[in-house]
Design a protein around this motif. Structure first.
Motif, PDB file in Angstrom:
ATOM      1  N   ALA A 229       0.833  -1.206   0.000  1.00 51.32           N
ATOM      2  CA  ALA A 229       0.000   0.000   0.000  1.00 51.32           C
ATOM      3  C   ALA A 229       0.867   1.256   0.000  1.00 51.32           C
ATOM      4  N   CYS A 236       1.718   7.507  -6.284  1.00 49.01           N
ATOM      5  CA  CYS A 236       0.745   8.594  -6.412  1.00 49.01           C
ATOM      6  C   CYS A 236       1.401   9.926  -6.078  1.00 49.01           C
ATOM      7  N   LEU A 241       9.280  12.642  -2.135  1.00 45.36           N
ATOM      8  CA  LEU A 241       8.421  12.056  -1.110  1.00 45.36           C
ATOM      9  C   LEU A 241       7.943  10.678  -1.561  1.00 45.36           C
ATOM     10  N   ILE A 395      14.615  10.108   3.925  1.00 46.80           N
ATOM     11  CA  ILE A 395      13.723  11.076   4.574  1.00 46.80           C
ATOM     12  C   ILE A 395      14.445  12.396   4.756  1.00 46.80           C
TER      13      ILE A 395
ATOM     14  N   LEU B 319      -5.248  10.063  -5.324  1.00 47.27           N
ATOM     15  CA  LEU B 319      -4.780  10.042  -3.948  1.00 47.27           C
ATOM     16  C   LEU B 319      -5.811   9.367  -3.045  1.00 47.27           C
ATOM     17  N   LEU B 323      -5.248   6.205  -0.719  1.00 44.84           N
ATOM     18  CA  LEU B 323      -5.263   6.398   0.728  1.00 44.84           C
ATOM     19  C   LEU B 323      -6.131   5.365   1.439  1.00 44.84           C
ATOM     20  N   ALA B 326      -4.235   2.220   2.046  1.00 48.47           N
ATOM     21  CA  ALA B 326      -3.115   2.568   2.923  1.00 48.47           C
ATOM     22  C   ALA B 326      -3.595   2.711   4.357  1.00 48.47           C
ATOM     23  N   LEU B 399       0.588   7.137  12.156  1.00 51.97           N
ATOM     24  CA  LEU B 399      -0.129   6.645  10.989  1.00 51.97           C
ATOM     25  C   LEU B 399      -1.537   7.211  10.904  1.00 51.97           C
ATOM     26  N   LEU B 402      -2.705   9.204   7.875  1.00 58.85           N
ATOM     27  CA  LEU B 402      -3.347   8.617   6.708  1.00 58.85           C
ATOM     28  C   LEU B 402      -4.862   8.704   6.830  1.00 58.85           C
ATOM     29  N   LYS B 500       0.316  18.511   2.970  1.00 64.17           N
ATOM     30  CA  LYS B 500       0.369  17.057   2.813  1.00 64.17           C
ATOM     31  C   LYS B 500       1.810  16.599   2.752  1.00 64.17           C
ATOM     32  N   HIS B 501       2.610  17.321   1.986  1.00 69.65           N
ATOM     33  CA  HIS B 501       4.018  16.960   1.879  1.00 69.65           C
ATOM     34  C   HIS B 501       4.663  16.950   3.265  1.00 69.65           C
ATOM     35  N   ASP B 502       4.423  18.046   3.993  1.00 72.88           N
ATOM     36  CA  ASP B 502       5.029  18.133   5.322  1.00 72.88           C
ATOM     37  C   ASP B 502       4.479  17.061   6.255  1.00 72.88           C
ATOM     38  N   PHE B 504       2.962  14.195   5.584  1.00 71.42           N
ATOM     39  CA  PHE B 504       3.364  12.829   5.230  1.00 71.42           C
ATOM     40  C   PHE B 504       4.811  12.582   5.610  1.00 71.42           C
ATOM     41  N   LEU B 505       5.635  13.542   5.306  1.00 71.84           N
ATOM     42  CA  LEU B 505       7.046  13.364   5.631  1.00 71.84           C
ATOM     43  C   LEU B 505       7.221  13.196   7.134  1.00 71.84           C
ATOM     44  N   MET B 507       5.023  12.160   9.198  1.00 69.65           N
ATOM     45  CA  MET B 507       4.472  10.863   9.586  1.00 69.65           C
ATOM     46  C   MET B 507       5.493   9.752   9.369  1.00 69.65           C
ATOM     47  N   LEU B 508       6.076   9.734   8.177  1.00 64.36           N
ATOM     48  CA  LEU B 508       7.030   8.682   7.859  1.00 64.36           C
ATOM     49  C   LEU B 508       8.230   8.746   8.791  1.00 64.36           C
ATOM     50  N   LYS B 509       8.676   9.977   8.992  1.00 61.47           N
ATOM     51  CA  LYS B 509       9.850  10.126   9.841  1.00 61.47           C
ATOM     52  C   LYS B 509       9.555   9.625  11.250  1.00 61.47           C
ATOM     53  N   PHE B 511       7.237   7.616  12.254  1.00 62.56           N
ATOM     54  CA  PHE B 511       7.021   6.177  12.246  1.00 62.56           C
ATOM     55  C   PHE B 511       8.349   5.438  12.267  1.00 62.56           C
ATOM     56  N   VAL B 512       9.223   5.833  11.343  1.00 57.05           N
ATOM     57  CA  VAL B 512      10.500   5.138  11.207  1.00 57.05           C
ATOM     58  C   VAL B 512      11.344   5.291  12.468  1.00 57.05           C
TER      59      VAL B 512
END
Lengths: 405, 541
Positions: A229, A236, A241, A395, B319, B323, B326, B399, B402, B500-502, B504-505, B507-509, B511-512
């Motif tokens: 996913a 997308c 990113l 990142i 998107l 989503l 996801a 997360l 999302l 969204k860019h900020d 999501f970034l 979020m990923l950061k 999370f990781v």
């Protein structure tokens, strides 16, 4: 000086001046192969024996055996060596037999290998003739022996004894349910209480371990789905990113594989040993039953003998002509009684030794299982950390570029 | 400089680690009954994930509970903007996220929803015996411009008021991506009263109001201000129900149908609103007809959507399409992680029970050794279980982004449909004008053929010209509105892309980093046990 009869083990040095090799007996159960069709399908194993013991036919012998052969061996040993905790076999499985999954086959093979090696390292059991038969005879002899199971008991008394044994094993005599003749040794009571309680606790632990295996697998699946996913979401998003998402997704899928591996490791090296522990405890319960039977026999015969003695004295006083007959009977009975008593005492002695060995062995077995468990979990956690950590550079690259952009 | 910060970080982390492991091993040893997931301090937003607050688990000296994930983020801090957070846990640093930056920019410093109370509906309703409803206390602290606390307001509102607010906002701010309001729940009042439901709604309301406050335009709206600050009854017009609208529309329809054009025309300012079901039946029919003409006839209307917008719209749909899975998979992942953690804890407890049993019956030395080994494993399992559950709580937080954006897609669609419907209105009016002008032409042509003019026809022409004038007005209004909405759409899309860019970034950061940190901790817990039991492996070889 090397005696001409002993051949050196393959693995040690070939120098003519080395001292005579220590006696060894290595057995391995390998190479499971499915034979037969449909309902009659079964798995055969290669049993390889490497030894320098004189009782065996040569340094290496390979035979083909199936599960029921192992069962035969187990039952023979159980019959002959009362008092000893016979190493347990993996379960007969009427249902899984049909499915024969790779995992099931591997688990069974491992368990059989452990089983045969335990016998080979037990000071009494390793000397058993049945073991040698099992390890060396060709398949036809083995099959004959297996089918002759019921033919080895010649005396009807033995048959009746089997009956009684089965009865007592089934009716849980050991817990002392309304049975008149029972040992009253407090230490033995304690041991019995311990073993029964232990079985419950271990069974619970094994169940949890099995659930843990399943959850690992489920987590692996979730990671795989999540990864996919994330990759799609990344496609997308696009640009840097999007790349982060893709990388995340890829790592997630990688971890999914690692989790499946660890699940397998947990199953073979943690859950199985726990299951084995439970089986071992159940084997001890069988010995309890044997001991109870032996005790009962010893008591009954002792009593009967005493009665016979009293009778004999009476006849002697009466100067009856039945005296000689009675005396012969008495002597026979006395011999039997003494035999029964000896049997019982042997069992008690053996059990005391066996318990010590059992505790030690289990400490070693569980220690190893714990080690494998901990090692596996540590490695998994480290793999997880490494995988996720490798995403961080992307990142960082993304946030730097967005700050400048 | 960075080195020193890192070093300080290391030292404090190590100290906390030791404290924590001591606390945990004590807790595990002494307390075999409750390996309940550890509590999180209350200023961590629990969101939708119910974290049972464990009873007698980690002691209150638990900044250890908030303990920074690990060395990992200290190592990476050179890339972080220097928040001056040397001994603030990186967890807090993560909190200096794009979202909190937006929160800081809003007019409202803090919005809190609390104290649900049940009140009885004082109504003359048909239902005998009063129905009840729940009100919530909403406290707001306004940001005056300095950092000092501004005035604080507190009002009581019920959910119906929230619906009203949402409806008024969606009318007033067409074209904007308005954060979606919490769901209505059409269940009977029994369930409505249930504590869990009320709590869930309370949290949802809080989140909703905060999101509104964060929006650069809506956060400054009168509607929101009035909602948050006016005591007593909410002074916003309530949503009219469909029934009365239908009646309204039914009253006007005859006039509209029987040709009294001028009177029947919708007032220009009303043209700005979409044709509501019931009220503007005629208008709805016309616009529907226009839509069909757009789609089926070969004639392209003179005003159409621009290509750039259509591309962006497609991207949004894409998107939304991605989503959904996801968000679902994220949820599944969290559940799986949770399961592993729980079973690990259960396993630890089972071992502890076994230990207790064996200790009571201990006879042999080998038994005692085994008990000691088992204890190590049990303690580790309980520790690992707690770590899993903590990790999960943080993972949920990250997360959740999302889920949020998935919810926002609804708002996006709604904003786009505002635009579409306004465009349709413009097109309809333009068609109307074309029709009217044609009729005028025809009438004038016919009238000119008659000597001295045709009185009745000329009168008709005048009426039509009047209608045309009104319609032109309406058309200008509609075009203005359309342009306005287009502009809103564009601004919002830009804003969404940025945020969204900020988000999501971030979020990923987050999370990781959390995964790395907690995995490292879990690894070290098990590595210790592996080390302690390594002799069994050696013996076996």
């Amino acid at each position: 000086m090397i005696s001409p009869e002993t051949s050196p083990p393959r693995s040690s040095s070939q120098s003519p001046r080395s001292p005579p090799a220590a006696p060894f007996l290595y057995i391995s159960v390998t190479d499971p192969v499915k034979l037969g069709n449909g309902v009659q399908a079964y798995i055969s194993y290669r049993v390889i024996t490497r030894t320098n013991l004189p009782e065996f036919q040569g340094p290496e012998k390979i035979v083909i055996r199936r599960y029921s052969d192992f069962v035969w061996l187990h039952d023979r040993l159980a019959e002959k060596y009362k008092g000893i905790f016979i190493p347990p076999l993996p379960e007969k499985s009427a249902v899984e037999k049909f499915r024969f999954s790779t995992e099931f086959i591997e688990m069974r093979r491992q368990a059989l290998d452990i089983f045969i090696n335990r016998i080979a390292s037990h000071p009494e059991l390793k000397q058993s003739e049945d073991l040698r038969t099992f390890l060396q005879e060709d398949e036809e002899t083995m099959e004959r022996a297996r089918s002759q199971e019921t033919g080895i008991f010649k005396k009807p008394a033995d048959l009746i004894q089997i009956f009684k044994d089965v009865q007592t094993k089934v009716s849980d005599v050991v817990l002392g349910k309304e049975k008149p003749v029972e040992e009253t040794d407090p230490e033995y009571e304690k041991l019995k209480h311990y073993i029964f309680g232990l079985e419950d606790h271990l069974a619970e632990t094994q169940k949890q371990a099995f659930r843990l295996v399943k959850r690992h697998r489920e987590l692996g699946q979730s990671l795989s789905d999540f990864g996919k996913a994330m990759k799609l979401l990344g496609a997308c998003e696009g640009n840097s990113l999007g790349k982060v998402f893709s990388e995340l997704g890829a790592k997630s899928e990688l971890l999914s594989i690692k989790l499946q591996k660890e699940a397998h490791n947990l199953l073979m090296n943690f859950e199985e040993p726990l299951k084995d522990y439970v089986r071992a405890v159940q084997s001890i319960k069988v010995t309890f039953a044997d001991r109870a039977n032996a005790f009962r026999q010893h008591c009954e015969l002792a009593e009967t003998t005493k009665l016979k003695e009293i009778n004999l004295d009476k006849l002697n006083l009466m100067r009856s002509d039945k005296v000689r007959e009675a005396e012969m009977e008495y002597r026979e009975l006395k011999a039997e009684s003494e035999q029964a008593t000896r049997r019982f005492e042997t069992i008690v002695r053996l059990m005391n030794e066996e318990i010590v060995r059992f505790q030690e062995q289990k400490t070693a077995d569980m220690g190893l299982a714990f080690h494998q468990f901990a090692k596996g979990q540590a490695k998994l956690a480290n793999d997880i950390a490494d995988a996720w950590r490798s995403v961080l550079p992307k990142i960082e690259a993304c946030s730097v570029s967005s700050h400048h952009g | 400089m960075m080195g020193l910060e890192a070093f300080l970080g290391f030292a404090s982390i190590r100290a906390r680690k030791e404290r924590e492991s001591l606390a945990r091993s004590d807790a595990a040893a002494s307390d075999c009954r409750t390996a309940i997931p550890s509590s999180l301090p209350s200023d961590v937003d629990p969101l939708l994930f119910p974290i049972p607050r464990g009873g007698d688990s980690p002691p209150p000296s638990s900044s250890s509970v908030l303990e920074p994930p690990s060395y990992a983020d200290v190592v990476f801090s050179p890339f972080e903007s220097s928040n001056g957070a040397s001994d603030q846990g990186p967890f807090l640093r993560l909190d200096a996220s794009p979202r909190s930056a937006r929160a800081v920019a809003s007019d409202y410093r803090r919005i809190a929803v609390s104290d649900p109370q049940t009140e009885v509906e004082a109504s003359n309703s048909l239902v005998p015996g009063g129905t009840t409803y729940v009100t919530y206390l909403i406290t707001t602290r306004v940001r005056p411009g300095s950092d000092d606390a501004g005035p604080e307001f507190s009002v009581r509102r019920r959910f119906r008021d929230v619906v009203t607010l949402a409806d008024r906002l969606s009318e007033a701010y067409r074209g904007f991506f308005i954060p979606p309001r919490p769901d209505k729940n059409l269940v009977d009042s029994q369930i409505m009263q249930k504590h869990e439901f009320v709590e869930h709604r309370r949290l949802a309301l809080e989140k909703y109001l905060r999101r509104l406050a964060e929006h650069p335009v809506i956060g400054k709206s009168d509607e929101l201000r009035v909602f948050l600050q006016e005591k007593g009854k909410l002074p916003l017009p309530t949503t009219t129900d469909v029934a009365s609208r239908m009646m309204d529309g039914a009253v006007r329809l005859p006039k509209q149908l029987f040709g009294e054009w001028a009177a029947a025309q919708v007032a220009s300012q009303d043209i700005v609103q979409p044709a509501k079901g019931g009220r503007d039946l005629l208008r709805i029919f016309k616009e529907l007809k226009q839509a069909v003409v757009n789609d089926w006839s070969g004639v392209k209307p003179s005003v159409v959507e621009d290509k750039e917008f259509l591309e962006r719209k497609e991207k949004m749909q894409d998107l939304e399409w991605q989503l959904t899975p996801a968000s679902q998979q994220a949820e599944a992942l969290i559940r799986s992680q949770q399961d592993v953690g729980e079973i690990m804890g259960g396993l630890g407890l089972t071992f502890i029970k076994l230990i207790k049993f064996e200790t009571e019956e201990s006879v042999y030395r080998s038994q005692r050794i085994r008990v000691a080994d088992t204890k190590n494993v049990a303690t580790a399992a309980v520790k690992a279980s707690r770590l899993y559950q903590e990790l999960n709580a943080h993972t949920v937080k990250h997360l959740d982004t999302l889920h949020e954006y998935l919810g926002l897609m609804v708002a996006v669609r709604s904003a786009f449909s505002d635009r579409t419907s306004t465009l349709l209105t413009v097109q309809t009016l333009m068609s109307d004008l074309t029709t009217l002008n044609t009729r005028v032409e025809k009438l004038e042509a016919a009238s000119s053929k008659i000597f001295g003019g045709d009185r009745s026809r000329l009168r008709k022409v005048d009426e039509l010209r009047e209608t045309i004038r009104v319609t032109e007005d309406a058309k200008s209004c509609a075009i203005r509105e359309y342009d306005r909405i287009k502009k809103n759409n564009r601004n919002e899309l830009d804003r969404l892309d940025r945020e969204k860019h900020d988000d999501f970034l971030s979020m990923l950061k987050g999370f990781v980093i959390n995964q790395v940190g907690y995995s490292e901790k879990i690894a070290s817990v098990w590595a210790t046990v592996a080390e302690e039991t390594s002799r069994y492996a050696r013996d076996n070889n």
